[in-house]
Motif scaffolding. Structure first.
Motif, short mmCIF file in Angstrom:
data_model
loop_
_atom_site.label_atom_id
_atom_site.label_comp_id
_atom_site.label_asym_id
_atom_site.label_seq_id
_atom_site.Cartn_x
_atom_site.Cartn_y
_atom_site.Cartn_z
N ILE A 116 0.83 -1.20 0.00
CA ILE A 116 0.00 0.00 0.00
C ILE A 116 0.87 1.25 0.00
N ILE A 117 1.92 1.25 0.82
CA ILE A 117 2.80 2.42 0.90
C ILE A 117 3.45 2.71 -0.45
N PHE A 118 4.00 1.68 -1.08
CA PHE A 118 4.67 1.91 -2.36
C PHE A 118 3.67 2.25 -3.46
N CYS A 119 2.45 1.74 -3.35
CA CYS A 119 1.39 2.14 -4.29
C CYS A 119 1.08 3.63 -4.15
N GLU A 120 0.87 4.07 -2.93
CA GLU A 120 0.52 5.47 -2.70
C GLU A 120 1.67 6.40 -3.07
N HIS A 126 -7.36 4.63 -7.07
CA HIS A 126 -8.29 3.60 -6.59
C HIS A 126 -8.02 2.26 -7.27
N SER A 127 -7.95 2.29 -8.60
CA SER A 127 -7.74 1.05 -9.35
C SER A 127 -6.40 0.44 -9.01
N LYS A 128 -5.39 1.27 -8.90
CA LYS A 128 -4.04 0.80 -8.60
C LYS A 128 -3.97 0.15 -7.22
N LEU A 129 -4.52 0.82 -6.22
CA LEU A 129 -4.45 0.30 -4.86
C LEU A 129 -5.25 -0.98 -4.70
N ASN A 130 -6.45 -1.02 -5.28
CA ASN A 130 -7.27 -2.23 -5.18
C ASN A 130 -6.62 -3.40 -5.90
N ALA A 131 -6.03 -3.13 -7.07
CA ALA A 131 -5.36 -4.21 -7.80
C ALA A 131 -4.22 -4.78 -6.98
N ALA A 132 -3.44 -3.91 -6.36
CA ALA A 132 -2.30 -4.38 -5.58
C ALA A 132 -2.73 -5.05 -4.29
N MET A 133 -3.64 -4.40 -3.57
CA MET A 133 -4.05 -4.89 -2.26
C MET A 133 -4.72 -6.27 -2.35
N GLN A 180 -6.96 5.47 -17.77
CA GLN A 180 -6.29 5.76 -16.50
C GLN A 180 -6.51 4.63 -15.50
N CYS A 181 -7.70 4.04 -15.54
CA CYS A 181 -8.00 2.93 -14.63
C CYS A 181 -7.26 1.66 -15.04
N VAL A 182 -7.20 1.40 -16.35
CA VAL A 182 -6.48 0.22 -16.83
C VAL A 182 -5.00 0.34 -16.47
N ALA A 183 -4.44 1.53 -16.65
CA ALA A 183 -3.04 1.76 -16.27
C ALA A 183 -2.84 1.55 -14.78
N GLY A 184 -3.79 2.02 -13.98
CA GLY A 184 -3.70 1.84 -12.54
C GLY A 184 -3.69 0.38 -12.14
N ALA A 200 -2.73 -2.22 -13.97
CA ALA A 200 -1.47 -2.83 -14.40
C ALA A 200 -0.33 -2.46 -13.46
N ILE A 201 -0.22 -1.19 -13.10
CA ILE A 201 0.87 -0.76 -12.22
C ILE A 201 0.69 -1.35 -10.82
N GLY A 202 -0.56 -1.43 -10.36
CA GLY A 202 -0.82 -2.01 -9.04
C GLY A 202 -0.37 -3.44 -8.94
N VAL A 203 -0.65 -4.24 -9.96
CA VAL A 203 -0.22 -5.64 -9.95
C VAL A 203 1.31 -5.73 -9.96
N ILE A 204 1.95 -4.86 -10.74
CA ILE A 204 3.42 -4.85 -10.79
C ILE A 204 4.01 -4.52 -9.42
N VAL A 205 3.43 -3.52 -8.74
CA VAL A 205 3.91 -3.14 -7.41
C VAL A 205 3.75 -4.30 -6.44
N ALA A 206 2.60 -4.98 -6.48
CA ALA A 206 2.36 -6.10 -5.57
C ALA A 206 3.37 -7.22 -5.80
N ILE A 207 3.66 -7.51 -7.05
CA ILE A 207 4.62 -8.57 -7.37
C ILE A 207 6.02 -8.18 -6.90
N MET A 208 6.38 -6.92 -7.12
CA MET A 208 7.72 -6.46 -6.71
C MET A 208 7.89 -6.54 -5.20
N VAL A 209 6.88 -6.10 -4.45
CA VAL A 209 6.98 -6.13 -2.99
C VAL A 209 7.05 -7.58 -2.49
#
Length: 361
Positions: free
Chosen positions: A65-69, A119-126, A182-186, A188-197
């Motif tokens: 969540i921190i790295f997403c934000e 929103h999309s990014k954080l939900n995708a990652a979380m 913008q939501c689709v990009a969010g 995609a980036i959210g999933v990448i952040v989750a995988i990296m963490v």
């Protein structure tokens, strides 16, 4: 490049208008979806609950969540994307025609830039973290499920994840807070952040000095980006001005959607998380000895402290001197209590021996 982006915005705005037309009077439903996936709940509900149930997953969730934000704030400043509710009034594409009538809702008037969707990014990652953890720790270890049933359970969980993300994306588009791309990009980036963490287990076992350095790096990078833009003559807060100008109701503009409130929140949490993970209390917690009664007690205490923090947040006036510093301190303190103090208190109250010295939970 500008015309390419304008084309995306044009078709996106037309899609928003079409969606609001074919699904009339669904604003309440889509706002509820946005509320369930609101970033504030990630800090005040999902993190405290998951941390109390499983420390390792809770810590991974919060770093995600921190790295997403953090990345969301930097990317929004760098990409400077418009939002539909103000773009339709300012684009020259509708200079000789009537722009689509985009309805605004109480959750429409977010004040930061629109690219990518936070929103999309954080939900995708979380929820990527949570679904992955549930599959690894419950489904794959279940002795009641056959191999075939495990496969279908995994498919069902990921299908549920996809359905939820579709609803989140549609909710952000429907209320005209974001364009579809913008939501689709969010996502995609959210999933990448989750995988990296998930590939950085050392985030759980850094020294106090390293955690302090990480928090300092997050803070410096934000201020560096901000003052870098200002030095080049840019206006980092341009989106706030557009929100104030084009939002149909001033009470639709919420202070907790401003970039620097988000910064005060996740920067404070990163500091509190680092201090908690490196504290003697966290090392003595001995979570492996927690029984059901202790876990339930920790869940109740964690949610109580979290909601007490929400109460204090709502009691603080944005007009007070040092408001951002107060929010930073509040989130750092609450996170430290959740990570280190409360679990150790439950262990002590339950008369469970402390973990061996130096042992990480």
């Amino acid at each position: 490049m500008a015309s390419f982006i304008e084309a995306y915005h044009y078709y996106g705005a037309e899609f928003v208008s079409w969606l609001q037309t074919v699904l009339p009077f669904r604003g309440g439903f889509f706002m509820s979806v946005s509320d369930i996936g609101d970033p504030s709940l990630a800090f005040t509900l999902y993190f405290p609950l998951v941390l109390a149930l499983h420390a390792g997953i809770g810590v991974k969730l919060m770093w995600t969540i921190i790295f997403c934000e953090w990345s969301n704030m930097i990317l929004k400043w760098l990409l400077a994307g418009d939002r539909p509710y103000w773009w339709v009034h300012e684009t020259p594409l509708y200079a000789h025609s009537v722009p689509p009538p985009l309805h605004q809702y109480p959750r429409t008037c977010e004040t930061g830039p629109g690219m990518p969707s936070g929103h999309s990014k954080l939900n995708a990652a979380m929820f990527f973290v949570l679904v992955s953890a549930f599959i690894d720790m419950v489904v794959m270890k279940s002795k009641r499920l056959s191999a075939r049933q495990r496969v279908w359970a995994v498919r069902g969980l990921w299908a549920g994840y996809v359905v939820w993300m579709v609803l989140v994306v549609l909710s952000r588009v429907y209320i005209a807070a974001h364009f579809p791309h913008q939501c689709v990009a969010g996502v995609a980036i959210g999933v990448i952040v989750a995988i990296m963490v998930s590939r950085l287990p050392e985030l759980h076992v850094l020294s106090r000095a390293q955690y302090l350095s990480l928090s300092a790096a997050i803070i410096v990078s934000v201020f560096g980006t901000y003052y870098g833009f200002k030095a080049m003559g840019g206006n980092v807060l341009w989106s706030l001005e557009k929100a104030v100008k084009w939002c149909i109701r001033r009470d639709y503009i919420h202070i907790d959607t401003t970039p620097f409130y988000s910064f005060a929140r996740y920067a404070g949490v990163s500091l509190g998380l680092g201090l908690g993970l490196s504290s003697p209390w966290y090392r003595r917690t001995n979570r492996g000895r927690f029984n059901t009664k202790m876990t339930v007690s920790l869940v109740i205490l964690s949610l109580f402290v979290s909601q007490a923090g929400v109460f204090v947040h709502r009691s603080l006036s944005p007009n007070m001197p040092g408001w951002y510093l107060a929010e930073f301190t509040l989130h750092a303190t609450a996170t430290y209590l959740l990570v280190a103090a409360l679990p150790n208190f439950v262990r002590w109250a339950s008369r469970v021996p402390a973990a061996e010295k130096g042992k990480r939970m």
